[in-house]
Design an enzyme around this catalytic site. Sequence first.
Site, PDB file in Angstrom:
ATOM      1  NE  ARG A  61      -3.290   0.167   3.005  1.00 43.21           N
ATOM      2  CZ  ARG A  61      -4.455   0.654   2.609  1.00 43.21           C
ATOM      3  NH1 ARG A  61      -5.190  -0.035   1.768  1.00 43.21           N
ATOM      4  NH2 ARG A  61      -4.897   1.800   3.065  1.00 43.21           N
ATOM      5  NE  ARG A  69      -4.465  -5.632  15.799  1.00 41.87           N
ATOM      6  CZ  ARG A  69      -3.905  -5.951  16.970  1.00 41.87           C
ATOM      7  NH1 ARG A  69      -4.099  -7.161  17.496  1.00 41.87           N
ATOM      8  NH2 ARG A  69      -3.164  -5.074  17.616  1.00 41.87           N
ATOM      9  NE  ARG A 125      -4.023   5.976  11.886  1.00 42.15           N
ATOM     10  CZ  ARG A 125      -4.428   5.579  10.681  1.00 42.15           C
ATOM     11  NH1 ARG A 125      -3.686   5.797   9.625  1.00 42.15           N
ATOM     12  NH2 ARG A 125      -5.561   4.941  10.523  1.00 42.15           N
ATOM     13  CG  ASP A 146      -7.884   1.854   0.205  1.00 42.01           C
ATOM     14  OD1 ASP A 146      -7.796   1.756   1.440  1.00 42.01           O
ATOM     15  OD2 ASP A 146      -6.896   1.897  -0.541  1.00 42.01           O
TER      16      ASP A 146
HETATM   17  N1  UDP Z   1       2.813   1.200   8.177  1.00 35.41           N
HETATM   18  C1  UDP Z   1       3.952   1.261   8.931  1.00 35.41           C
HETATM   19  N2  UDP Z   1       4.399   2.469   9.362  1.00 35.41           N
HETATM   20  C2  UDP Z   1       3.748   3.620   9.088  1.00 35.41           C
HETATM   21  C3  UDP Z   1       2.577   3.558   8.307  1.00 35.41           C
HETATM   22  C4  UDP Z   1       2.128   2.331   7.882  1.00 35.41           C
HETATM   23  O1  UDP Z   1       4.563   0.250   9.229  1.00 35.41           O
HETATM   24  O2  UDP Z   1       4.210   4.686   9.535  1.00 35.41           O
HETATM   25  C5  UDP Z   1       2.335  -0.138   7.734  1.00 35.41           C
HETATM   26  C6  UDP Z   1       1.342  -0.718   8.717  1.00 35.41           C
HETATM   27  O3  UDP Z   1       1.522  -2.111   8.792  1.00 35.41           O
HETATM   28  C7  UDP Z   1       0.011  -0.397   8.079  1.00 35.41           C
HETATM   29  C8  UDP Z   1       0.327  -0.514   6.589  1.00 35.41           C
HETATM   30  O4  UDP Z   1       1.685  -0.047   6.481  1.00 35.41           O
HETATM   31  O5  UDP Z   1      -0.998  -1.291   8.472  1.00 35.41           O
HETATM   32  C9  UDP Z   1      -0.579   0.280   5.683  1.00 35.41           C
HETATM   33  O6  UDP Z   1      -0.553   1.624   6.071  1.00 35.41           O
HETATM   34  P1  UDP Z   1      -1.747   2.640   5.782  1.00 35.41           P
HETATM   35  O7  UDP Z   1      -1.282   3.993   6.161  1.00 35.41           O
HETATM   36  O8  UDP Z   1      -2.243   2.410   4.407  1.00 35.41           O
HETATM   37  O9  UDP Z   1      -2.821   2.115   6.853  1.00 35.41           O
HETATM   38  P2  UDP Z   1      -4.315   2.615   7.210  1.00 35.41           P
HETATM   39  O10 UDP Z   1      -4.340   4.119   7.129  1.00 35.41           O
HETATM   40  O11 UDP Z   1      -5.223   1.909   6.238  1.00 35.41           O
HETATM   41  O12 UDP Z   1      -4.457   2.120   8.598  1.00 35.41           O
END
Ligand code: UDP
Length: 367
Positions: free
Chosen positions: A171, A247, A277, A348
């Site tokens: 992604r 999750r 985050r 998405d």
């Molecule tokens: N990920 C990570 N570090 C980051 C951001 C994302 O390791 O700083 C990894 C994490 O495993 C996450 C995946 O990349 O589940 C996809 O990230 P995305 O930002 O697309 O996740 P979402 O916003 O869908 O939770």
Amino acid sequence: MKLLMVGAGLSGAVIGRQLAEAGHEITVIDGRRHIGGNCHTERDGETGVMVHVYGPHIFHTDDAEVWDYVNRFATFLPYRNRVKTTARGQVFSLPINLHTINQFYGKTLRPDEARAFIEAQADRSIADPQSFEEQALRFVGPDLYEAFFKGYTEKQWGCSPAELPASILKRLPVRFNYDDNYFFHRFQGMPEEGYTAMIARILDHPAIDVHLETFFDADRAGRYDHVFYSGPLDGYFGYRLGRLGYRTLDFERFTYQGDYQGCAVMNYGDRDVPYTRITEHKHFSPWESHEGSVCYREYSRAAGEGDIPYYPIRLVEEKVLLAEYEALAAGTEGVSFVGRLGTYRYLDMDVTIREALDVARGFLGRG
Ligand code: UDP
């Protein structure tokens, strides 16, 4: 025909709308007190900020038909997702780009130099990466993997990245220039009045009847010619084979006077920071101005019974169970299983809409 949509999220709304426009009579039910599913947005009473109640949703797509579709029902204003990550006492730019690489290694590399430098860090013995960890080691090498992905992913998914599929990391792009747009799709934006207002307009059709706080049961299904079910796949079958793992997220809301972090999304890569985050919601609507601010600290954990399912886990064990539920679903006449929960996939919003349009089209086209 009389058709039932179970769930008033994107899937139920879009399928319902398409079939209403084709002359069918649509009932939409949802157990919650609001429409919109996990895309639900709501103005915060205290600050006036538009809050993404179930976490950040950023609309981005390459699919022109989907982009036209959402623009029929909402005014999309420009929004570029520019994510930062705090790791090892510094703030870095994501996705990994030339700025991240130069800052991390204390260098001033140009694009070609950075590409060669990262290629030298990468583990080239991994020809066909299967896991998240292999994918990361193959494409960015151990240093960046450990700083930005390992800890975050352990917190987010509750397991080692060695057990997760490579598709999750795919992604995120790696860029050898200073482009810090998180997504690389042609179209990106945010609905001016939020997603719930957009979905309300999709549902606003004389042939669509919406009932909130209304739960699905088999008796009800019998009154319709067909059911489109966007609830949890295992839930439809009463969890009789066991539960598919998800999750869930806990959001710790706090308010602040002014600008708390200067961006919408700040990730925390270090394992010892318990949250993944912090989102500061007013930055999702950069055309608005608010003195007060609403932030969410986001924590991820295994979903228990009664928790809201967010991310399907889809590890080896879940895949076996999923195949069994899929077989049950395929043998269930008169019901289509749709959307993120109905098909147990990490979807998405744009893909959800694309699939919903296709499901409606397929239904109308069948003999
Ligand atoms: N990920 C990570 N570090 C980051 C951001 C994302 O390791 O700083 C990894 C994490 O495993 C996450 C995946 O990349 O589940 C996809 O990230 P995305 O930002 O697309 O996740 P979402 O916003 O869908 O939770």
